[in-house]
Design a protein around this motif. Structure first.
Motif, short mmCIF file in Angstrom:
data_model
loop_
_atom_site.label_atom_id
_atom_site.label_comp_id
_atom_site.label_asym_id
_atom_site.label_seq_id
_atom_site.Cartn_x
_atom_site.Cartn_y
_atom_site.Cartn_z
N TRP A 1 0.83 -1.21 0.00
CA TRP A 1 0.00 0.00 0.00
C TRP A 1 0.87 1.26 0.00
CZ3 TRP A 1 -0.88 4.13 3.35
CH2 TRP A 1 -2.04 4.88 3.10
N LEU A 2 1.91 1.26 0.83
CA LEU A 2 2.81 2.42 0.85
C LEU A 2 3.61 2.52 -0.45
CD1 LEU A 2 4.20 2.27 4.51
CD2 LEU A 2 2.60 3.93 3.56
N ARG B 1 2.67 1.65 -3.41
CA ARG B 1 1.81 2.21 -4.46
C ARG B 1 1.69 3.72 -4.36
NH1 ARG B 1 -1.27 -2.58 -3.46
NH2 ARG B 1 -2.64 -1.42 -2.05
N ARG B 2 1.97 4.25 -3.20
CA ARG B 2 1.95 5.70 -2.99
C ARG B 2 3.36 6.28 -3.09
NH1 ARG B 2 -2.18 3.30 -1.72
NH2 ARG B 2 -4.23 4.26 -1.46
N ARG B 3 4.22 5.59 -3.82
CA ARG B 3 5.56 6.05 -4.19
C ARG B 3 6.52 6.18 -3.00
NH1 ARG B 3 4.38 10.57 -8.96
NH2 ARG B 3 3.13 9.18 -10.29
#
Length: 359
Positions: free
Chosen positions: A47-48, A50-52
């Motif tokens: 999840w993190l 995917r948020r670069r």
């Protein structure tokens, strides 16, 4: 390689792996714990990512937060639970005496109406087998603590587990990619399909069951403490944390908490009822909300098989076996269902007829 040679090679690999697990079982605990933590936390890292957020930074943040939270829980909660456990053992003879004095005569009166003889004194009956009982308890504790290796196991958990968890979580996707590249090309898609099914099953157990146990431990611990039950925190946390064994956590917690409540609130039946009602409510929450939402039918194992898996794992590998028993049996269940499906599509099941085409 011929099909027969491939089969022999796979059987040899399985046998050697199983033998190594038995030989190295005393050192596996921190690695199993690290793998479970990495698997449990991988969705948060994804999840993190995917948020670069770089994977190494996401892993560092998640592992740090996880072990900081675990350390706080251990520092704040474990001493309280340990203190209540010690006091509970001190008061246990008193509870047995109160049971003989208050509950047993009441139960005998009702049993005589149905022609049941409860005249045997439980204290006397237990005393005749006290030596055997203590041997059993001592054997269980020795198996759990690993004898003289208890300190080594604790130190390895503290030192090695965070390191293993960090590296596995950081390199998780890369390891999965490498394994995927080494799959035999003729069967790669079938293996991937079964791997996805295994992942679904393991996610249901590892992540789901951990959340269920933590939720129940919090609910029972806070609830019994709020009701003013002596040793309520110890009883509630213990009942919640062993709820991964079907029915055992609830039944054991219910019996112990109601027994303590009877001794503590003998002239106040309302409080005894509230203690019993708390466990009934907890079982309803688990059965109607926690288990369906967090686990559902993804594990695919009957409760009897789960109990068998835990006993078999504990017998073969000790405490490590208890940790890996249900996930291992869940994986075996996935592969067994796949083998049965293939069997029903084969000439062995349908002799003289062409193979059944999958729908």
């Amino acid at each position: 390689m011929t099909r027969r040679q491939q089969m022999i090679a796979w059987v040899a690999i399985i046998v050697v792996t199983f033998a190594l697990l038995i030989l190295l079982r005393d050192m596996l605990l921190p690695f199993i714990a690290g793998m479970a933590i990495a698997y449990f936390l991988d969705p948060a890292a994804d999840w993190l990512e995917r948020r670069r957020v770089p994977r190494w930074l996401a892993t560092l943040l998640i592992i740090g937060l996880f072990f900081l939270s675990a350390t706080l829980v251990i520092v704040l909660l474990v001493p309280l639970v340990q203190e209540q456990f010690a006091k509970f053992l001190v008061h246990l003879p008193e509870y047995i005496a109160l049971f003989n004095e208050r509950v047993l005569p009441f139960a005998q009166g009702w049993a005589e109406r149905f022609g049941i003889d409860l005249s045997v004194d439980p204290k006397t009956a237990l005393g005749g087998h006290s030596e055997q009982v203590m041997k059993v308890i001592g054997g269980v504790l020795t198996g759990l603590l690993g004898g003289g290796q208890a300190i080594f196991n604790i130190l390895s958990l503290v030192v090695i587990t965070p390191v293993v968890g960090f590296y596995l979580l950081r390199d998780w996707d890369e390891m999965i990619g490498r394994i995927n590249d080494y799959l035999p090309l003729d069967h790669a898609e079938t293996i991937r399909e079964q791997a996805r099914e295994i992942d679904k099953v393991l996610a249901g157990f590892v992540r789901g069951q951990m959340l269920v146990c933590l939720s129940l431990a919090t609910f029972y611990g806070i609830g019994l403490t709020a009701l003013g039950l002596e040793f309520g925190l110890f009883i509630g946390v213990t009942a919640g944390m062993i709820s991964f064994i079907p029915y055992v956590g609830t039944v054991l917690g219910f019996a112990v908490s109601v027994g303590v409540a009877v001794a503590q609130f003998w002239n106040e039946p309302l409080w005894i009822g509230l203690v019993a009602g708390l466990f009934i409510l907890g079982q309803m929450i688990e059965g109607n909300f926690l288990h369906p939402v967090l686990i559902g039918d993804r594990v695919g194992l009957h409760p009897v098989w789960i109990m068998f898996a835990l006993l078999a794992g504990g017998s073969l590998f000790g405490f490590v076996g208890i940790l890996i028993a249900v996930p291992l049996f869940a994986v075996i269940g996935v592969l067994a269902r796949f083998a049965l499906e293939r069997y029903r599509e084969s000439y062995l099941y349908r002799p003289g007829a062409p193979p059944k085409k999958p729908e």
